[in-house]
Design a protein around this motif. Sequence first.
Motif, PDB file in Angstrom:
ATOM      1  N   MET A   1       0.524  -1.478  -0.073  1.00 44.34           N
ATOM      2  CA  MET A   1      -0.075   0.039  -0.173  1.00 44.34           C
ATOM      3  C   MET A   1       0.668   2.054   0.115  1.00 44.34           C
ATOM      4  O   MET A   1       1.869   0.693   0.894  1.00 44.34           O
ATOM      5  N   ARG A   2       0.488   2.118  -0.735  1.00 45.16           N
ATOM      6  CA  ARG A   2       1.011   3.492  -0.705  1.00 45.16           C
ATOM      7  C   ARG A   2       0.177   4.315  -0.347  1.00 45.16           C
ATOM      8  O   ARG A   2      -1.251   4.196  -0.515  1.00 45.16           O
ATOM      9  N   GLN A 111     -11.989   1.175   6.349  1.00 38.34           N
ATOM     10  CA  GLN A 111     -13.039   1.237   8.086  1.00 38.34           C
ATOM     11  C   GLN A 111     -13.326   1.948   8.310  1.00 38.34           C
ATOM     12  O   GLN A 111     -12.192   3.129   8.775  1.00 38.34           O
ATOM     13  N   PRO A 112     -14.490   3.224   8.648  1.00 36.81           N
ATOM     14  CA  PRO A 112     -14.958   3.526   9.058  1.00 36.81           C
ATOM     15  C   PRO A 112     -14.658   3.975  10.526  1.00 36.81           C
ATOM     16  O   PRO A 112     -14.548   2.913  10.838  1.00 36.81           O
ATOM     17  N   VAL A 113     -14.024   5.109  11.482  1.00 39.04           N
ATOM     18  CA  VAL A 113     -14.026   5.189  12.276  1.00 39.04           C
ATOM     19  C   VAL A 113     -15.324   6.860  12.802  1.00 39.04           C
ATOM     20  O   VAL A 113     -14.321   7.303  12.265  1.00 39.04           O
ATOM     21  N   PHE A 127      -7.311   1.800   6.578  1.00 41.64           N
ATOM     22  CA  PHE A 127      -7.072   1.063   5.188  1.00 41.64           C
ATOM     23  C   PHE A 127      -6.268   0.396   5.547  1.00 41.64           C
ATOM     24  O   PHE A 127      -5.250  -0.177   6.616  1.00 41.64           O
ATOM     25  N   SER A 128      -6.681  -1.292   4.704  1.00 40.90           N
ATOM     26  CA  SER A 128      -5.966  -2.773   4.854  1.00 40.90           C
ATOM     27  C   SER A 128      -6.051  -2.981   3.593  1.00 40.90           C
ATOM     28  O   SER A 128      -6.799  -3.438   2.586  1.00 40.90           O
ATOM     29  N   LEU A 134      -3.381   0.565   7.399  1.00 42.62           N
ATOM     30  CA  LEU A 134      -2.895   2.230   7.632  1.00 42.62           C
ATOM     31  C   LEU A 134      -4.037   3.151   8.705  1.00 42.62           C
ATOM     32  O   LEU A 134      -4.605   3.133   7.534  1.00 42.62           O
ATOM     33  N   GLY A 135      -4.011   3.781   8.640  1.00 34.45           N
ATOM     34  CA  GLY A 135      -4.803   4.224   9.816  1.00 34.45           C
ATOM     35  C   GLY A 135      -4.554   6.394   9.480  1.00 34.45           C
ATOM     36  O   GLY A 135      -3.693   6.840   9.055  1.00 34.45           O
TER      37      GLY A 135
END
Length: 260
Positions: A1-2, A111-113, A127-128, A134-135
Amino acid sequence: MRYASLGSGSKGNATLIAEGDTTVLVDCGFAAREAIARMERLAFDPASLRAVLVTHEHGDHGKGVRALCRKLNIPAYMSAGTAIGLKSRQEPHVRIIDATSTFQLGSIEVQPVIVPHDARETCQFVFSAGGARLGLLTDLGHITPFIAQCYQNLDALILEANHDPVMLAEGPYPASLKRRVGGDFGHLSNEQSADLLRQMDLDRLQQVVIAHISEQNNDPARARTVLAAAMPGHEHKLRISTQEAGFDWCQVQTRIEDPA
Ligand SMILES: [Zn+2]
Ligand SMILES: [Zn+2]
């Protein structure tokens, strides 16, 4: 991931997240034409963008969403509250998400938080993809236990360090705005962000990008000093995102699981 930033701060935010052939833009707080120019500056072709994710309706995040989505003919994912806030509830590019459920966009799991901020239904995201996490965490007044839990076990983190409390108190903002920014539904101070870092697995965390730094009420060097104090031995992982330049592409290394 970038990932990379088109710019970060109260005048506009937008972040690219990419894995394989999937690239999404989080927020578009710039006019569409400006956002496209900034994507090209990062050597990214806007025509290959898959979607925009919108955290909330404030102008520095939502201003260019409608025009960009129309221009590129792509959807915008957002909570129902954010769609209402943007007066976009009925627009064809809008996809309403359940802010309590994880969903998939191509190669990226989102994943929404839900976070405490003075907008209708603000979500930040974890994000996964490609074996890494990545948060992205900006625009919130305080860290709840739920948020601290969601942002565990990250490989990279883009984290707001909005203001220095003394600079905010002594700065030029009117009293009502000072209360808003420093309040429970405003923005994180350097110290609040440092407190979150103290709760994290710093051995796993490869990069921390300091974002949404106030130009009036903070100073990048001060933010870096406060956050660095929370991650002894890992200070070299800190980077700064700026309003004008954002930050260039960062690669998150896929984690190799230790054999048990
Ligand atoms: Zn903002
Ligand atoms: Zn906001």
